[in-house]
Design a protein around this motif. Structure first.
Motif, PDB file in Angstrom:
ATOM      1  N   CYS A  12       1.372  -2.722   5.004  1.00  0.00           N
ATOM      2  CA  CYS A  12       2.729  -2.607   4.478  1.00  0.00           C
ATOM      3  C   CYS A  12       3.560  -1.693   5.375  1.00  0.00           C
ATOM      4  CB  CYS A  12       2.669  -2.047   3.056  1.00  0.00           C
ATOM      5  SG  CYS A  12       4.277  -1.632   2.361  1.00  0.00           S
ATOM      6  N   CYS A  15       4.514   1.671   2.872  1.00  0.00           N
ATOM      7  CA  CYS A  15       3.531   2.668   2.425  1.00  0.00           C
ATOM      8  C   CYS A  15       2.247   2.647   3.248  1.00  0.00           C
ATOM      9  CB  CYS A  15       3.217   2.481   0.943  1.00  0.00           C
ATOM     10  SG  CYS A  15       2.090   1.108   0.610  1.00  0.00           S
ATOM     11  N   CYS A  41       3.159  -6.171  -0.914  1.00  0.00           N
ATOM     12  CA  CYS A  41       2.239  -5.034  -0.962  1.00  0.00           C
ATOM     13  C   CYS A  41       1.735  -4.846  -2.393  1.00  0.00           C
ATOM     14  CB  CYS A  41       2.938  -3.782  -0.470  1.00  0.00           C
ATOM     15  SG  CYS A  41       1.900  -2.317  -0.581  1.00  0.00           S
ATOM     16  N   CYS A  44       2.670  -0.680  -3.236  1.00  0.00           N
ATOM     17  CA  CYS A  44       4.028  -0.198  -3.554  1.00  0.00           C
ATOM     18  C   CYS A  44       4.959  -1.325  -3.982  1.00  0.00           C
ATOM     19  CB  CYS A  44       4.627   0.577  -2.371  1.00  0.00           C
ATOM     20  SG  CYS A  44       5.230  -0.457  -1.024  1.00  0.00           S
TER      21      CYS A  44
HETATM   22 ZN    ZN Z   1       3.434  -0.790   0.333  1.00  0.00          ZN
END
Ligand code: ZN
Length: 312
Positions: A12, A15, A41, A44
């Motif tokens: 991602c 994050c 993701c 997150c």
């Molecule tokens: Zn993420």
């Protein structure tokens, strides 16, 4: 059509989590052909296109809204705009439709302001008409460098090539068109004066409409939107770069509902064709629902206010 796959790629962009699942999205605004793989993701909730199409330009045809020409207003109207802005900043009345966020980022009319992804410069023009005197726009997709008047210049370049520093850097629905969110945030951090504000307005995956309608969500906008953060994802990345996240304000509109319904009906995004199908009462209900979603933190777009601390 969904294809859940655990990714072991780069992860991602917000994050850093490696836990992502893939899904397929179509271009729906103009109903152009092609299928585009996105990664969601699982940590997150942010989205990113797996690989931008090599011919991304062809997904920005001439009728794409950011290519409209600058609308100048007569000088008497600009005098009214200055009065109106003073009333807004001093008394909180007559908030300009394009800039409710100004109340939170205004310090003085000479603050140095950059608009990243400025398009034709309309927002900077409005700010100039309202009294701001030091304005610069950056957009690699405009035809050439341009002066719109004293104190207001547009540069045909990406923001990492910008000269000078700024007190306010803003991105109004341009961030999601950029492939590398870490790079643009770092460029903003470098070019922001300590104590200054970075304002990012973009779609967010906290949207209830995204959760309900998935690939029909009007602001998924494949393949033009290369990244769409969640509130937590952009918060994590911003803080990693050094920013402090002061506030997130949801500012979604009725568009999320009628735009998404048009895509469910397989219609291209043409308001003149779509809106007459709704009664005034129905459109009002959409507006009320958007306000409620914003209050509940589940609208489909938000405004992030980051600041650069005086000492990092
Ligand atoms: Zn993420």
């Amino acid at each position: 059509m969904k294809t859940p796959i655990d990714q072991t790629g780069a992860g991602c962009k917000f994050c850093g989590s490696q836990h992502q699942k893939e899904f397929i999205a179509q271009e729906r605004m103009f109903r152009l052909p092609g299928s585009f793989v996105y990664q969601e993701c699982l940590s997150c909730g942010s989205l990113q296109i797996k690989e931008p199409p090599a011919d991304l330009d062809q997904f920005y045809p001439d009728q794409y809204y950011s290519f409209s020409s600058l609308q100048r207003s007569p000088s008497w109207k600009n005098i009214l705009k200055k009065i109106r802005m003073k009333l807004f900043l001093n008394a909180g009345i007559f908030a300009p439709s394009y800039g409710y966020w100004l109340g939170k980022v205004h310090r003085h009319f000479d603050q140095k302001i950059a608009d990243v992804g400025c398009g034709n410069g309309q927002l900077l023009y409005e700010l100039h008409a309202s009294g701001y005197g030091s304005l610069a726009g950056f957009d690699p997709f405009i035809d050439e460098d341009l002066s719109l008047g004293s104190g207001i210049r547009l540069f045909k370049r990406s923001f990492d090539q910008a000269e000078g520093t700024f007190d306010l850097i803003m991105m109004h629905h341009s961030f999601e068109h950029m492939e590398y969110p870490d790079q643009i945030l770092k460029a903003c951090y470098e070019k922001l004066n300590p104590g200054g504000t970075l304002l990012i307005r973009c779609p967010v995956t906290d949207a209830q409409v995204w959760k309900d309608k998935r690939e029909y969500w009007v602001q998924l906008d494949a393949p033009r939107h290369l990244i769409i953060p969640s509130v937590s994802g952009l918060g994590i990345l911003g803080q990693k770069v050094g920013f402090s996240l002061e506030e997130v304000e949801f500012d979604s509109s009725d568009f999320q509902f009628w735009g998404t319904e048009a895509y469910e009906k397989e219609l291209p995004l043409n308001p003149e064709q779509i809106l007459p199908d709704y009664s005034k009462a129905e459109l009002n209900q959409f507006k009320q629902k958007a306000l409620r979603y914003n209050q509940e933190g589940k609208g489909d777009q938000a405004c992030f206010y980051f600041t650069k601390p005086f000492r990092s």
